[in-house]
Design a protein around this motif. Structure first.
Motif, PDB file in Angstrom:
ATOM      1  N   LEU A 239       0.828  -1.207   0.000  1.00 59.48           N
ATOM      2  CA  LEU A 239       0.000   0.000   0.000  1.00 59.48           C
ATOM      3  C   LEU A 239       0.863   1.259   0.000  1.00 59.48           C
ATOM      4  O   LEU A 239       0.584   2.223  -0.721  1.00 59.48           O
ATOM      5  N   ALA A 240       1.940   1.250   0.797  1.00 59.33           N
ATOM      6  CA  ALA A 240       2.848   2.402   0.830  1.00 59.33           C
ATOM      7  C   ALA A 240       3.499   2.617  -0.536  1.00 59.33           C
ATOM      8  O   ALA A 240       3.605   3.753  -1.017  1.00 59.33           O
ATOM      9  N   ILE A 241       3.916   1.543  -1.190  1.00 59.09           N
ATOM     10  CA  ILE A 241       4.513   1.655  -2.528  1.00 59.09           C
ATOM     11  C   ILE A 241       3.498   2.235  -3.505  1.00 59.09           C
ATOM     12  O   ILE A 241       3.825   3.115  -4.315  1.00 59.09           O
ATOM     13  N   THR A 242       2.261   1.784  -3.420  1.00 62.92           N
ATOM     14  CA  THR A 242       1.208   2.271  -4.310  1.00 62.92           C
ATOM     15  C   THR A 242       0.948   3.759  -4.096  1.00 62.92           C
ATOM     16  O   THR A 242       0.797   4.525  -5.057  1.00 62.92           O
ATOM     17  N   ILE A 243       0.911   4.178  -2.833  1.00 64.85           N
ATOM     18  CA  ILE A 243       0.668   5.592  -2.525  1.00 64.85           C
ATOM     19  C   ILE A 243       1.815   6.455  -3.031  1.00 64.85           C
ATOM     20  O   ILE A 243       1.594   7.498  -3.649  1.00 64.85           O
ATOM     21  N   PHE A 244       3.053   6.033  -2.785  1.00 68.75           N
ATOM     22  CA  PHE A 244       4.199   6.826  -3.244  1.00 68.75           C
ATOM     23  C   PHE A 244       4.257   6.893  -4.767  1.00 68.75           C
ATOM     24  O   PHE A 244       4.668   7.901  -5.339  1.00 68.75           O
ATOM     25  N   TYR A 245       3.832   5.813  -5.423  1.00 66.16           N
ATOM     26  CA  TYR A 245       3.777   5.818  -6.892  1.00 66.16           C
ATOM     27  C   TYR A 245       2.762   6.853  -7.375  1.00 66.16           C
ATOM     28  O   TYR A 245       3.037   7.625  -8.289  1.00 66.16           O
ATOM     29  N   GLY A 246       1.612   6.901  -6.751  1.00 65.62           N
ATOM     30  CA  GLY A 246       0.594   7.885  -7.122  1.00 65.62           C
ATOM     31  C   GLY A 246       1.020   9.310  -6.834  1.00 65.62           C
ATOM     32  O   GLY A 246       0.775  10.223  -7.633  1.00 65.62           O
ATOM     33  N   VAL A 247       1.674   9.521  -5.701  1.00 67.65           N
ATOM     34  CA  VAL A 247       2.161  10.859  -5.347  1.00 67.65           C
ATOM     35  C   VAL A 247       3.243  11.302  -6.326  1.00 67.65           C
ATOM     36  O   VAL A 247       3.354  12.487  -6.645  1.00 67.65           O
ATOM     37  N   GLY A 248       4.010  10.359  -6.834  1.00 66.47           N
ATOM     38  CA  GLY A 248       5.066  10.686  -7.786  1.00 66.47           C
ATOM     39  C   GLY A 248       4.543  11.332  -9.055  1.00 66.47           C
ATOM     40  O   GLY A 248       5.206  12.200  -9.639  1.00 66.47           O
ATOM     41  N   PHE A 249       3.354  10.956  -9.482  1.00 61.51           N
ATOM     42  CA  PHE A 249       2.775  11.583 -10.663  1.00 61.51           C
ATOM     43  C   PHE A 249       2.468  13.054 -10.417  1.00 61.51           C
ATOM     44  O   PHE A 249       2.616  13.891 -11.301  1.00 61.51           O
ATOM     45  N   ALA A 250       2.020  13.382  -9.214  1.00 60.68           N
ATOM     46  CA  ALA A 250       1.672  14.764  -8.902  1.00 60.68           C
ATOM     47  C   ALA A 250       2.904  15.596  -8.555  1.00 60.68           C
ATOM     48  O   ALA A 250       2.952  16.791  -8.847  1.00 60.68           O
ATOM     49  N   ALA A 251       3.886  14.981  -7.938  1.00 61.34           N
ATOM     50  CA  ALA A 251       5.039  15.731  -7.433  1.00 61.34           C
ATOM     51  C   ALA A 251       6.132  15.955  -8.485  1.00 61.34           C
ATOM     52  O   ALA A 251       6.850  16.951  -8.416  1.00 61.34           O
ATOM     53  N   PHE A 252       6.267  15.056  -9.419  1.00 60.78           N
ATOM     54  CA  PHE A 252       7.362  15.141 -10.379  1.00 60.78           C
ATOM     55  C   PHE A 252       6.825  15.209 -11.801  1.00 60.78           C
ATOM     56  O   PHE A 252       5.735  14.740 -12.088  1.00 60.78           O
ATOM     57  N   ASP A 253       7.638  15.760 -12.673  1.00 53.49           N
ATOM     58  CA  ASP A 253       7.325  15.756 -14.097  1.00 53.49           C
ATOM     59  C   ASP A 253       7.755  14.390 -14.617  1.00 53.49           C
ATOM     60  O   ASP A 253       8.934  14.144 -14.853  1.00 53.49           O
ATOM     61  N   THR A 254       6.792  13.512 -14.736  1.00 55.69           N
ATOM     62  CA  THR A 254       7.118  12.124 -15.046  1.00 55.69           C
ATOM     63  C   THR A 254       7.002  11.847 -16.535  1.00 55.69           C
ATOM     64  O   THR A 254       6.277  12.504 -17.262  1.00 55.69           O
TER      65      THR A 254
END
Length: 66
Positions: free
Chosen positions: A11-26
């Motif tokens: 769950l933590a990995i999933t949340i950080f993956y989702g936050v990565g889309f908002a926080a970084f220019d992916t």
């Protein structure tokens, strides 16, 4: 390893993956590699997660009649 612990990590990995889309220019590589990591982590929960009683597959097997 306990299923609850593995599920929390997944769950933590999933949340950080989702936050990565908002926080970084992916880019596309982030999406593919991140989705693969999330998928593998949830598969690990199902494959390696152990319930309370070893080898028990159903609730009836976990609590046999006495």
């Amino acid at each position: 390893m306990k299923r609850q612990t593995l599920a929390f990590i997944a769950l933590a990995i999933t949340i950080f993956y989702g936050v990565g889309f908002a926080a970084f220019d992916t880019g596309r590589a982030y999406a593919v590699l991140g989705a693969t990591l999330v998928t593998v982590s949830w598969i690990a929960v199902g494959v390696f997660g152990q319930d309370g009683a070893r080898g028990a597959r159903t609730p009836a097997e976990r609590r046999p009649r006495t």
